[in-house]
Write a protein that holds these residues in place. Structure first.
Motif, PDB file in Angstrom:
ATOM      1  N   UNK A   1       0.860  -1.173   0.000  1.00 45.71           N
ATOM      2  CA  UNK A   1       0.000   0.000   0.000  1.00 45.71           C
ATOM      3  C   UNK A   1       0.906   1.235   0.000  1.00 45.71           C
ATOM      4  N   UNK A   2       1.016   1.812  -1.157  1.00 49.33           N
ATOM      5  CA  UNK A   2       1.951   2.924  -1.356  1.00 49.33           C
ATOM      6  C   UNK A   2       1.674   4.105  -0.412  1.00 49.33           C
ATOM      7  N   UNK A   3       0.406   4.438  -0.214  1.00 47.70           N
ATOM      8  CA  UNK A   3       0.085   5.573   0.656  1.00 47.70           C
ATOM      9  C   UNK A   3       0.507   5.310   2.102  1.00 47.70           C
ATOM     10  N   UNK A   4       0.460   4.056   2.541  1.00 45.94           N
ATOM     11  CA  UNK A   4       0.929   3.700   3.888  1.00 45.94           C
ATOM     12  C   UNK A   4       2.442   3.861   3.970  1.00 45.94           C
ATOM     13  N   UNK A   5       3.150   3.386   2.963  1.00 43.55           N
ATOM     14  CA  UNK A   5       4.606   3.555   2.956  1.00 43.55           C
ATOM     15  C   UNK A   5       4.985   5.027   3.019  1.00 43.55           C
ATOM     16  N   UNK A   6       4.288   5.850   2.242  1.00 45.35           N
ATOM     17  CA  UNK A   6       4.559   7.294   2.241  1.00 45.35           C
ATOM     18  C   UNK A   6       4.285   7.912   3.612  1.00 45.35           C
ATOM     19  N   UNK A   7       3.213   7.477   4.250  1.00 45.84           N
ATOM     20  CA  UNK A   7       2.865   8.017   5.574  1.00 45.84           C
ATOM     21  C   UNK A   7       3.912   7.587   6.612  1.00 45.84           C
ATOM     22  N   UNK A   8       4.382   6.342   6.512  1.00 45.74           N
ATOM     23  CA  UNK A   8       5.429   5.869   7.423  1.00 45.74           C
ATOM     24  C   UNK A   8       6.693   6.701   7.242  1.00 45.74           C
ATOM     25  N   UNK A   9       7.089   6.945   5.991  1.00 45.17           N
ATOM     26  CA  UNK A   9       8.292   7.741   5.724  1.00 45.17           C
ATOM     27  C   UNK A   9       8.138   9.171   6.236  1.00 45.17           C
ATOM     28  N   UNK A  10       6.954   9.731   6.101  1.00 43.93           N
ATOM     29  CA  UNK A  10       6.707  11.126   6.505  1.00 43.93           C
ATOM     30  C   UNK A  10       6.575  11.265   8.019  1.00 43.93           C
ATOM     31  N   UNK A  11       5.836  10.345   8.664  1.00 46.04           N
ATOM     32  CA  UNK A  11       5.496  10.522  10.077  1.00 46.04           C
ATOM     33  C   UNK A  11       6.147   9.526  11.024  1.00 46.04           C
ATOM     34  N   UNK A  12       6.696   8.433  10.492  1.00 43.78           N
ATOM     35  CA  UNK A  12       7.319   7.423  11.348  1.00 43.78           C
ATOM     36  C   UNK A  12       8.649   7.896  11.913  1.00 43.78           C
ATOM     37  N   UNK A  13       8.957   7.404  13.115  1.00 49.94           N
ATOM     38  CA  UNK A  13      10.226   7.737  13.771  1.00 49.94           C
ATOM     39  C   UNK A  13      10.862   6.444  14.251  1.00 49.94           C
ATOM     40  N   UNK A  14      12.164   6.339  14.038  1.00 48.21           N
ATOM     41  CA  UNK A  14      12.891   5.153  14.465  1.00 48.21           C
ATOM     42  C   UNK A  14      13.441   5.334  15.867  1.00 48.21           C
ATOM     43  N   UNK A  15      13.392   4.264  16.624  1.00 44.69           N
ATOM     44  CA  UNK A  15      13.965   4.217  17.967  1.00 44.69           C
ATOM     45  C   UNK A  15      14.948   3.063  18.034  1.00 44.69           C
ATOM     46  N   UNK A  16      15.818   3.086  19.021  1.00 38.44           N
ATOM     47  CA  UNK A  16      16.754   1.991  19.217  1.00 38.44           C
ATOM     48  C   UNK A  16      15.999   0.669  19.376  1.00 38.44           C
ATOM     49  N   UNK A  17      16.640  -0.408  18.961  1.00 42.40           N
ATOM     50  CA  UNK A  17      16.045  -1.734  19.113  1.00 42.40           C
ATOM     51  C   UNK A  17      15.068  -2.088  18.010  1.00 42.40           C
ATOM     52  N   UNK A  18      15.227  -1.493  16.824  1.00 44.46           N
ATOM     53  CA  UNK A  18      14.337  -1.769  15.685  1.00 44.46           C
ATOM     54  C   UNK A  18      12.882  -1.431  15.970  1.00 44.46           C
ATOM     55  N   UNK A  19      12.675  -0.354  16.692  1.00 43.71           N
ATOM     56  CA  UNK A  19      11.322   0.109  17.006  1.00 43.71           C
ATOM     57  C   UNK A  19      10.951   1.233  16.050  1.00 43.71           C
ATOM     58  N   UNK A  20       9.815   1.078  15.377  1.00 39.47           N
ATOM     59  CA  UNK A  20       9.269   2.122  14.521  1.00 39.47           C
ATOM     60  C   UNK A  20       8.074   2.728  15.222  1.00 39.47           C
ATOM     61  N   UNK A  21       8.140   4.022  15.480  1.00 39.56           N
ATOM     62  CA  UNK A  21       7.030   4.725  16.117  1.00 39.56           C
ATOM     63  C   UNK A  21       6.135   5.316  15.021  1.00 39.56           C
ATOM     64  N   UNK A  22       4.886   4.900  15.020  1.00 44.80           N
ATOM     65  CA  UNK A  22       3.886   5.448  14.111  1.00 44.80           C
ATOM     66  C   UNK A  22       2.682   5.920  14.932  1.00 44.80           C
ATOM     67  N   UNK A  23       3.011   6.453  16.092  1.00 43.33           N
ATOM     68  CA  UNK A  23       1.973   6.846  17.043  1.00 43.33           C
ATOM     69  C   UNK A  23       1.214   8.094  16.627  1.00 43.33           C
ATOM     70  N   UNK A  24       1.669   8.803  15.607  1.00 40.30           N
ATOM     71  CA  UNK A  24       0.958  10.006  15.170  1.00 40.30           C
ATOM     72  C   UNK A  24      -0.247   9.674  14.299  1.00 40.30           C
ATOM     73  N   UNK A  25      -0.331   8.420  13.811  1.00 38.55           N
ATOM     74  CA  UNK A  25      -1.485   8.081  12.967  1.00 38.55           C
ATOM     75  C   UNK A  25      -2.075   6.698  13.212  1.00 38.55           C
ATOM     76  N   UNK A  26      -1.352   5.806  13.916  1.00 40.23           N
ATOM     77  CA  UNK A  26      -1.827   4.419  13.978  1.00 40.23           C
ATOM     78  C   UNK A  26      -2.143   3.916  15.376  1.00 40.23           C
ATOM     79  N   UNK A  27      -1.255   4.119  16.334  1.00 37.11           N
ATOM     80  CA  UNK A  27      -1.458   3.426  17.605  1.00 37.11           C
ATOM     81  C   UNK A  27      -1.322   4.289  18.860  1.00 37.11           C
ATOM     82  N   UNK A  28      -1.479   5.574  18.718  1.00 38.85           N
ATOM     83  CA  UNK A  28      -1.648   6.451  19.896  1.00 38.85           C
ATOM     84  C   UNK A  28      -2.671   7.503  19.496  1.00 38.85           C
TER      85      UNK A  28
END
Length: 190
Positions: A1-28
């Motif tokens: 899903x291209x729009x999801x990939x774009x949203x992850x790139x725009x709003x996702x944040x990486x944390x140590x330990x292979x953690x991807x934060x997508x709390x701005x649109x998905x899980x917070x």
């Protein structure tokens, strides 16, 4: 899903330990308009399947599953609870689940009256990493003698073993975005 990939790139944040934060649109904070697009995509993928129930795990999967439900004739959403409570039925299906992000084991529970023999169940969750949550939900489906249709995942960490573990069990896994790696602090997709 291209729009999801774009949203992850725009709003996702990486944390140590292979953690991807997508709390701005998905899980917070949840972007409901965008989650509707996710619901439509799961409907497209599972369009030929009859779905009686949608199963998820608290808490991050609940909102996503509720949105997905409207595209499957408002199939009831059942969520496995991680904590004991006085208002839970005594007659429960239980399974152990290890949380990758919390480094903690939970016992998840679903009242037996909410998963029934022969019902066709679609599992929906936000992330797939090592497959621990999905395996726990599969165990609940098996115990209830319901029929698993498949597992729908919003974001899969393709560099971890979750998909392989589930597919080796004969499970259909459908992910909307599959991460390849986080090399040099950059998000890459398969």
């Amino acid at each position: 899903m291209k729009s999801l990939e774009e949203k992850i790139l725009k709003e996702g944040r990486l944390r140590d330990g292979n953690i991807l934060k997508v709390d701005s649109f998905l899980n917070h904070q949840m972007d409901i308009k965008f989650l509707n697009e996710i619901g439509k995509e799961f409907k497209r993928i599972f369009k030929d399947e009859k779905i009686d129930k949608i199963l998820t795990i608290e808490a991050s999967g609940i909102g996503i599953a509720a949105i997905v439900s409207q595209y499957f004739d408002f199939a009831p959403v059942v969520f496995a609870k991680k904590t004991e409570s006085l208002n839970l039925d005594k007659d429960l299906y239980e399974a152990k689940v290890f949380s990758y992000t919390k480094k903690k084991e939970y016992v998840v529970r679903v009242g037996k009256r909410f998963l029934n023999k022969g019902e066709r169940v679609l599992i929906i969750d936000d992330f797939l990493a090592m497959g621990c949550a999905a395996k726990g939900l599969l165990e609940l489906v098996d115990k209830s003698e319901a029929e698993l249709v498949g597992v729908g995942i919003v974001i899969e960490k393709g560099f971890q073993d979750g998909r392989k573990i589930l597919e080796d069990m004969g499970v259909r896994v459908e992910s909307l975005a599959i991460l390849d790696d986080f090399k040099d602090g950059e998000i890459r997709f398969k």
